[in-house]
Design an enzyme around this catalytic site. Structure first.
Site, short mmCIF file in Angstrom:
data_model
loop_
_atom_site.label_atom_id
_atom_site.label_comp_id
_atom_site.label_asym_id
_atom_site.label_seq_id
_atom_site.Cartn_x
_atom_site.Cartn_y
_atom_site.Cartn_z
N CYS A 53 0.83 -1.20 0.00
CA CYS A 53 0.00 0.00 0.00
C CYS A 53 0.87 1.26 0.00
O CYS A 53 0.63 2.20 -0.77
CB CYS A 53 -0.92 0.00 1.21
SG CYS A 53 -2.03 1.42 1.31
N CYS A 99 -6.61 -3.44 6.92
CA CYS A 99 -7.74 -2.53 6.71
C CYS A 99 -8.81 -3.09 5.80
O CYS A 99 -10.00 -2.80 5.97
CB CYS A 99 -7.25 -1.18 6.19
SG CYS A 99 -6.57 -1.22 4.52
#
Length: 367
Positions: free
Chosen positions: A100, A197
């Protein structure tokens, strides 16, 4: 100075935005919407979706700064979620936070910051950026309990030169929360995000199964010689060093067993005595050096093989094509796909990803 602040909706990034504004900089807040907001509403310890976006927007309004929400769902699904599932299907243990950072955050968002004419991009990561004689250096933060340097080892020297990490010198989270309260932010007591997440229910194996069903197909648990000791319910449920989910293979001849290999092509989990399961030589791929590439004779330093482990002495020998070999002072359990980060004291010298086998182009010194 014009600064873009990556705002996740949490306390840390909101405080960074406030600190930058208080210092007199022109601040632009940007929040990436990374995945389906609806799935995140049931859990309050994720980031970048659902109520987190509202929190970031409200923090920006309180601070009086511009704020934008960028739809990055498709890009995130491809570069992070898809690769996460692919890695497990290939028998690796991925690090989605690194993917990410190096994808939507430090490539796409940083690129947008440059296009907006920003002089720097700031984030809420707990690391220190130090201007050294050879340029920007990446160091561990003052608050060792929140050290995120392992996750940022893939940051390039060009990216590091542009980035700012204001929280690296803060002594603890309590001080950051006090700063948030002083800035008038109503999220000063918001819990930290701790889940992966995009897996709000915590069941990462189910997510992998939706993307790569073969990763949850059953198979054999065997020893080093290939003798069948038991059966498993999908290679995605296993990583190197694991002692759970082994059934009758957990104890063999009075010795506790651990996973020493995930054989994806044959859907096999290979186990061995836990006390003899480590390796003293590792092959790395996708090396990122934050110092000039060391000579072929190698570099004596310390390496960290998992996010929360103690660094260990090693010799790192650079190879061709972004490869390297690590010679550990003592054997260790190392999972393919995990990061191997190189330190000299508190400074990050570079890092790469542990490979299942020596990558093509690896060369070793004979001196």
């Amino acid at each position: 100075m014009r600064v873009l602040v990556a705002m996740s909706g949490g306390v840390d990034s909101s405080v960074v935005a406030g600190l930058m504004a208080r210092a007199g900089h022109e601040v632009i807040g940007a929040t990436l919407q990374l995945y389906d907001q609806g799935r995140s509403l049931a859990r309050g310890r994720t980031c970048c979706a659902g109520s987190d976006i509202d929190d970031a927007r409200r923090a920006a309004a309180t601070l009086g700064i511009a704020h934008y929400v960028i739809d990055a769902e498709a890009r995130f699904a491809e570069t992070v979620i898809g690769r996460f599932a692919d890695a497990y299907a290939q028998g690796e243990t991925p690090v989605p936070c690194i993917a990410c950072n190096q994808g939507v955050k430090f490539t796409d968002l940083l690129g947008m910051a440059r296009e907006l004419g920003c002089d720097a991009m700031a984030t809420g990561h707990y690391v220190r950026r130090v201007d050294g004689p050879g340029g920007a250096e990446l160091h561990r933060p003052r608050d060792a309990a929140r050290d995120q340097s392992w996750f940022l080892a893939a940051t390039t020297r060009d990216q590091l030169d542009y980035l700012r990490f204001p929280l690296g010198d803060y002594p603890d989270k309590a001080t950051v929360r006090a700063e948030a309260a002083g800035l008038g932010l109503d999220i000063a007591d918001k819990p930290d995000s701790q889940d992966i997440c995009f897996v709000p229910d915590g069941d990462y194996a189910a997510l992998v199964g939706r993307h790569r069903p073969e990763a949850l197909e059953g198979g054999e648990i065997v020893d080093r010689e290939g003798r069948v000791l038991g059966h498993h319910e999908g290679i995605a449920r296993y990583t190197i060093g694991q002692g759970r989910r082994l059934g009758p293979a957990a104890m063999v001849a009075g010795e506790r067993q651990a996973v020493i290999e995930v054989d994806a092509p044959r859907r096999r989990i290979v186990v061995g005595p836990r006390g003899h399961a480590g390796r003293d030589r590792l092959a790395l791929r996708a090396m990122n050096w934050l110092i000039p590439v060391p000579p072929a004779t190698g570099l004596e330093a310390e390496v960290q093989l998992r996010a929360n482990e103690t660094p260990r002495p090693a010799r790192i020998v650079p190879g061709d094509g972004g490869a390297a070999e690590v010679e550990l002072a003592e054997p260790a359990l190392a999972a393919p796909g995990q990061a191997c980060v190189i330190y000299a004291g508190g400074r990050v010298l570079g890092g790469g990803f542990i490979a299942a086998a020596p990558p093509a182009g690896l060369t070793r010194s004979t001196t």
